[in-house]
Design a protein around this motif. Structure first.
Motif, mmCIF file in Angstrom:
data_model
loop_
_atom_site.group_PDB
_atom_site.id
_atom_site.type_symbol
_atom_site.label_atom_id
_atom_site.label_comp_id
_atom_site.label_asym_id
_atom_site.label_seq_id
_atom_site.Cartn_x
_atom_site.Cartn_y
_atom_site.Cartn_z
ATOM 1 N N LEU A 1 -1.611 9.814 -21.659
ATOM 2 C CA LEU A 1 -1.583 11.269 -21.544
ATOM 3 C C LEU A 1 -0.284 11.764 -20.920
ATOM 4 O O LEU A 1 0.261 12.798 -21.334
ATOM 5 N N ALA A 2 0.241 11.017 -19.950
ATOM 6 C CA ALA A 2 1.524 11.391 -19.351
ATOM 7 C C ALA A 2 2.652 11.274 -20.371
ATOM 8 O O ALA A 2 3.560 12.113 -20.399
ATOM 9 N N ALA A 3 2.599 10.254 -21.225
ATOM 10 C CA ALA A 3 3.631 10.088 -22.250
ATOM 11 C C ALA A 3 3.577 11.217 -23.270
ATOM 12 O O ALA A 3 4.619 11.737 -23.693
ATOM 13 N N VAL A 4 2.386 11.637 -23.654
ATOM 14 C CA VAL A 4 2.249 12.747 -24.608
ATOM 15 C C VAL A 4 2.764 14.043 -23.984
ATOM 16 O O VAL A 4 3.489 14.809 -24.628
ATOM 17 N N PHE A 5 2.419 14.277 -22.723
ATOM 18 C CA PHE A 5 2.892 15.485 -22.050
ATOM 19 C C PHE A 5 4.412 15.455 -21.877
ATOM 20 O O PHE A 5 5.089 16.469 -22.065
ATOM 21 N N SER B 1 6.046 16.217 -25.157
ATOM 22 C CA SER B 1 5.946 17.645 -25.435
ATOM 23 C C SER B 1 6.970 18.434 -24.629
ATOM 24 O O SER B 1 7.612 19.356 -25.156
ATOM 25 N N ALA B 2 7.143 18.078 -23.378
ATOM 26 C CA ALA B 2 8.128 18.765 -22.546
ATOM 27 C C ALA B 2 9.543 18.531 -23.066
ATOM 28 O O ALA B 2 10.364 19.452 -23.092
ATOM 29 N N CYS B 3 9.832 17.311 -23.475
ATOM 30 C CA CYS B 3 11.161 17.011 -24.021
ATOM 31 C C CYS B 3 11.423 17.792 -25.309
ATOM 32 O O CYS B 3 12.511 18.349 -25.489
ATOM 33 N N PHE B 4 10.427 17.846 -26.198
ATOM 34 C CA PHE B 4 10.592 18.615 -27.433
ATOM 35 C C PHE B 4 10.792 20.098 -27.133
ATOM 36 O O PHE B 4 11.596 20.766 -27.781
ATOM 37 N N ALA C 1 2.084 21.324 -30.935
ATOM 38 C CA ALA C 1 1.041 20.453 -31.491
ATOM 39 C C ALA C 1 0.630 19.373 -30.485
ATOM 40 O O ALA C 1 -0.554 19.059 -30.358
ATOM 41 N N LEU C 2 1.595 18.832 -29.778
ATOM 42 C CA LEU C 2 1.261 17.812 -28.773
ATOM 43 C C LEU C 2 0.445 18.403 -27.630
ATOM 44 O O LEU C 2 -0.493 17.774 -27.129
ATOM 45 N N LEU C 3 0.782 19.602 -27.206
ATOM 46 C CA LEU C 3 0.005 20.228 -26.138
ATOM 47 C C LEU C 3 -1.404 20.577 -26.600
ATOM 48 O O LEU C 3 -2.356 20.492 -25.825
ATOM 49 N N ARG C 4 -1.562 20.973 -27.871
ATOM 50 C CA ARG C 4 -2.892 21.272 -28.385
ATOM 51 C C ARG C 4 -3.751 20.020 -28.487
ATOM 52 O O ARG C 4 -4.978 20.098 -28.407
ATOM 53 N N ARG D 1 -6.090 18.223 -24.903
ATOM 54 C CA ARG D 1 -7.474 18.463 -24.480
ATOM 55 C C ARG D 1 -8.463 17.570 -25.222
ATOM 56 O O ARG D 1 -9.317 16.934 -24.590
ATOM 57 N N PRO D 2 -8.376 17.468 -26.562
ATOM 58 C CA PRO D 2 -9.293 16.539 -27.242
ATOM 59 C C PRO D 2 -9.057 15.079 -26.845
ATOM 60 O O PRO D 2 -10.010 14.306 -26.741
ATOM 61 N N CYS D 3 -7.800 14.722 -26.601
ATOM 62 C CA CYS D 3 -7.513 13.348 -26.161
ATOM 63 C C CYS D 3 -8.160 13.061 -24.808
ATOM 64 O O CYS D 3 -8.716 11.980 -24.602
ATOM 65 N N CYS D 4 -8.101 14.024 -23.898
ATOM 66 C CA CYS D 4 -8.741 13.847 -22.595
ATOM 67 C C CYS D 4 -10.248 13.685 -22.742
ATOM 68 O O CYS D 4 -10.858 12.852 -22.062
ATOM 69 N N ALA D 5 -10.833 14.466 -23.641
ATOM 70 C CA ALA D 5 -12.282 14.373 -23.848
ATOM 71 C C ALA D 5 -12.667 13.017 -24.424
ATOM 72 O O ALA D 5 -13.634 12.390 -23.973
ATOM 73 N N VAL D 6 -11.915 12.538 -25.400
ATOM 74 C CA VAL D 6 -12.226 11.246 -26.025
ATOM 75 C C VAL D 6 -12.023 10.107 -25.036
ATOM 76 O O VAL D 6 -12.870 9.207 -24.925
ATOM 77 N N LEU D 7 -10.923 10.129 -24.300
ATOM 78 C CA LEU D 7 -10.661 9.055 -23.342
ATOM 79 C C LEU D 7 -11.654 9.088 -22.179
ATOM 80 O O LEU D 7 -12.090 8.036 -21.696
#
Length: 84
Positions: free
Chosen positions: A26-30, A33-36, A55-58, A61-67
């Motif tokens: 999740l930190a890598a995805v965030f 997103s910040a870099c982009f 798209a990465l920020l959207r 939330r689903p990634c957090c729910a699944v994990l």
């Protein structure tokens, strides 16, 4: 707070490892997103980077729910008692 600390103490090693790997994911995805987002500000003509950042920020939330659900399921599977 006491209930939460007791819950964290009862986590199995596999669940702790799963949560740690999930946190890094999740930190890598965030971070991506910040870099982009920052690159889209630098290169104003590149609108694709801004769309990727959104798209990465959207998807966070689903990634957090699944994990989170996966961590709960893993903990439940490891702590249930076999019926004899």
């Amino acid at each position: 707070m006491k209930i939460f600390s007791e819950f964290c103490k009862k986590l199995t090693n596999h669940t702790k490892l799963f949560l740690l790997i999930s946190l890094f994911f999740l930190a890598a995805v965030f971070f991506a997103s910040a870099c982009f987002s920052l690159l889209s500000l630098r290169y104003e003509t590149c609108f694709v980077l801004e769309e990727y950042a959104d798209a990465l920020l959207r998807c966070l939330r689903p990634c957090c729910a699944v994990l989170g659900g996966g961590a709960i399921a893993l903990q439940w599977l490891e702590t249930r008692q076999p019926k004899n």
